[in-house]
Design an enzyme around this catalytic site. Structure first.
Site, PDB file in Angstrom:
ATOM      1  N   SER A 131      28.974 -22.909  82.990  1.00 20.15           N
ATOM      2  CA  SER A 131      29.457 -22.894  81.492  1.00 20.15           C
ATOM      3  C   SER A 131      29.897 -24.175  81.322  1.00 20.15           C
ATOM      4  CB  SER A 131      30.395 -21.687  81.443  1.00 20.15           C
ATOM      5  OG  SER A 131      31.145 -21.918  80.337  1.00 20.15           O
ATOM      6  N   TYR A 144      38.349 -17.741  85.460  1.00 23.69           N
ATOM      7  CA  TYR A 144      37.090 -17.764  84.935  1.00 23.69           C
ATOM      8  C   TYR A 144      36.629 -19.536  84.605  1.00 23.69           C
ATOM      9  CZ  TYR A 144      32.850 -18.172  81.984  1.00 23.69           C
ATOM     10  OH  TYR A 144      31.419 -18.205  81.793  1.00 23.69           O
TER      11      TYR A 144
HETATM   12  N1  LIG Z   1      28.329 -15.554  76.671  1.00 22.83           N
HETATM   13  C1  LIG Z   1      28.949 -16.847  76.632  1.00 22.83           C
HETATM   14  O1  LIG Z   1      29.573 -17.081  75.826  1.00 22.83           O
HETATM   15  C2  LIG Z   1      28.867 -17.522  77.931  1.00 22.83           C
HETATM   16  C3  LIG Z   1      28.990 -18.904  78.088  1.00 22.83           C
HETATM   17  C4  LIG Z   1      28.768 -19.715  79.350  1.00 22.83           C
HETATM   18  C5  LIG Z   1      28.371 -18.849  80.382  1.00 22.83           C
HETATM   19  N2  LIG Z   1      28.066 -17.633  80.391  1.00 22.83           N
HETATM   20  C6  LIG Z   1      27.879 -17.045  81.699  1.00 22.83           C
HETATM   21  O2  LIG Z   1      26.578 -16.429  81.410  1.00 22.83           O
HETATM   22  C7  LIG Z   1      26.329 -15.497  82.605  1.00 22.83           C
HETATM   23  C8  LIG Z   1      25.660 -14.197  81.939  1.00 22.83           C
HETATM   24  O3  LIG Z   1      26.726 -13.676  80.951  1.00 22.83           O
HETATM   25  P1  LIG Z   1      26.319 -13.090  79.601  1.00 22.83           P
HETATM   26  O4  LIG Z   1      27.172 -13.984  78.481  1.00 22.83           O
HETATM   27  O5  LIG Z   1      24.992 -12.865  79.424  1.00 22.83           O
HETATM   28  O6  LIG Z   1      27.327 -11.729  79.525  1.00 22.83           O
HETATM   29  P2  LIG Z   1      26.943 -10.283  79.555  1.00 22.83           P
HETATM   30  O7  LIG Z   1      26.136  -9.926  78.370  1.00 22.83           O
HETATM   31  O8  LIG Z   1      28.154  -9.548  79.624  1.00 22.83           O
HETATM   32  O9  LIG Z   1      26.124 -10.084  81.144  1.00 22.83           O
HETATM   33  C9  LIG Z   1      26.616 -10.045  82.133  1.00 22.83           C
HETATM   34  C10 LIG Z   1      25.702  -9.481  83.134  1.00 22.83           C
HETATM   35  O10 LIG Z   1      26.381  -9.833  84.464  1.00 22.83           O
HETATM   36  C11 LIG Z   1      26.264  -8.560  85.259  1.00 22.83           C
HETATM   37  N3  LIG Z   1      27.681  -8.052  85.991  1.00 22.83           N
HETATM   38  C12 LIG Z   1      28.777  -8.186  85.510  1.00 22.83           C
HETATM   39  N4  LIG Z   1      29.582  -7.794  86.664  1.00 22.83           N
HETATM   40  C13 LIG Z   1      28.743  -7.516  87.590  1.00 22.83           C
HETATM   41  C14 LIG Z   1      29.007  -7.075  88.897  1.00 22.83           C
HETATM   42  N5  LIG Z   1      30.230  -6.757  89.423  1.00 22.83           N
HETATM   43  N6  LIG Z   1      27.961  -6.616  89.891  1.00 22.83           N
HETATM   44  C15 LIG Z   1      26.809  -6.797  89.404  1.00 22.83           C
HETATM   45  N7  LIG Z   1      26.505  -7.485  87.997  1.00 22.83           N
HETATM   46  C16 LIG Z   1      27.527  -7.933  87.176  1.00 22.83           C
HETATM   47  C17 LIG Z   1      26.349  -7.346  83.881  1.00 22.83           C
HETATM   48  O11 LIG Z   1      25.453  -6.369  84.557  1.00 22.83           O
HETATM   49  P3  LIG Z   1      26.063  -4.985  84.521  1.00 22.83           P
HETATM   50  O12 LIG Z   1      27.055  -4.600  83.594  1.00 22.83           O
HETATM   51  O13 LIG Z   1      24.904  -3.964  84.651  1.00 22.83           O
HETATM   52  O14 LIG Z   1      26.866  -4.838  86.035  1.00 22.83           O
HETATM   53  C18 LIG Z   1      25.583  -8.078  83.105  1.00 22.83           C
HETATM   54  O15 LIG Z   1      23.848  -8.267  83.383  1.00 22.83           O
HETATM   55  C19 LIG Z   1      27.370 -15.220  83.318  1.00 22.83           C
HETATM   56  O16 LIG Z   1      27.878 -15.925  84.255  1.00 22.83           O
HETATM   57  C20 LIG Z   1      28.566 -16.046  82.051  1.00 22.83           C
HETATM   58  O17 LIG Z   1      29.843 -16.532  82.813  1.00 22.83           O
HETATM   59  C21 LIG Z   1      28.387 -17.051  79.344  1.00 22.83           C
END
Ligand SMILES: NC(=O)c1ccc[n+]([C@@H]2O[C@H](COP(=O)([O-])OP(=O)(O)OC[C@H]3O[C@@H](n4cnc5c(N)ncnc54)[C@H](OP(=O)(O)O)[C@@H]3O)[C@@H](O)[C@H]2O)c1
Length: 259
Positions: A131, A144
């Protein structure tokens, strides 16, 4: 060609799955939500394998690796992750350790085990999802931000080792700013700037990874703010991040915004 995607049930991970499927890749998808995984398998077809797992549990991380061991994985997308909002002394310690286990430990274990396999065959790609938070200290989302600093630093170090080895294996670290996913709902915050779509983030990362680039930062404005931050005294930088995060705190009475 086959890819393992963690956090494939939602947001950026789901977009990685869709975009790789479009390119003809076979997929191994993981996440905790088995219902969503089964639904994705049904939609993406027989070449899609699923392995439900909670990556906060180390044994489950090894279970995922074991499942993939004989499946000739060419691309690892270490995407699962989430954030916990609040002052460091007030956030729940167990929740935070689980988050560290997902964001850091699971990513670390899978990166190491797949890197060893990839090096044996002298081919393979790792995409670690960090991120823009990974370039900063993040008051009110401190663990985080710290976890994403780890993801970036580890990825850069591995990339340099691979470069010195003249390896065909590569590492790309995706560093997006806000992305329109379920992330904010889980962290209990709102967006402070207009988010990009998860499809844009995943496609951007794939293009950079296939081109062998190490750092992938979608959007020029994000690149520029990271560049400017390098020249700011740390007190000013952390004060700015504090104010941004404080403004993002969700009003609990407001309606949740989802994907
Ligand atoms: N959205 C943003 O603004 C943003 C910005 C920068 C970076 N990111 C990064 O992008 C990545 C994906 O996040 P996202 O934004 O797509 O959010 P999201 O829609 O909440 O997706 C998060 C994913 O992580 C999985 N996950 C969470 N806890 C878990 C666990 N204990 N075991 C296995 N899987 C788990 C969830 O699957 P289940 O719920 O099925 O377990 C889900 O598929 C993350 O690393 C986040 O830090 C996001």
């Amino acid at each position: 060609m086959r890819a393992l995607i963690t956090g494939a049930t939602s947001g950026i991970g789901k977009s990685f799955a869709k975009r790789l499927h479009k390119r003809g890749w076979e997929l191994v998808l993981t996440g905790r939500n088995e219902t969503v995984l089964l639904d994705m398998q049904r939609k993406l077809g027989n070449n899609t394998m699923i392995i439900p797992a909670d990556l906060s549990d180390k044994d489950e991380v090894f279970k995922v690796y074991k499942f993939c061991k004989d499946k000739d994985i060419d691309l690892l997308v270490n995407n699962a992750g989430y954030g916990i909002f609040g002052k460091f002394d007030e956030t729940d310690l167990r929740d935070e350790i689980d988050m560290i286990n997902v964001n850091i430990t699971a990513m670390h274990i899978l990166a190491k085990l797949f890197l060893r396999d990839f090096k044996k065959h002298n081919r393979g790609i790792i995409i670690n999802v960090a991120s823009t938070a990974g370039f900063l200290a993040g008051p009110l989302l401190s663990s985080y931000y710290a976890s994403k600093n780890y993801v970036i630093r580890l990825s850069l170090a591995i990339a340099e080792e691979l470069r010195r080895d003249r390896s065909n294996v590569s590492v790309t670290v995706l560093c997006p700013g806000p992305v329109d996913t379920n992330f904010n709902n889980r962290a209990g915050v709102n967006f402070s700037v207009k988010p990009i779509s998860p499809d844009y983030a995943a496609e951007f990362a794939l293009r950079k990874a296939f081109a062998g680039q190490v750092i992938a930062i979608p959007k020029l404005s994000m690149k520029a703010s990271i560049f400017v931050n390098k020249f700011l005294p740390y007190r000013l930088s952390t004060a700015i991040v504090y104010n941004i995060q404080k403004a993002k705190k969700k009003d609990p009475s407001a309606k949740a915004v989802t994907e």
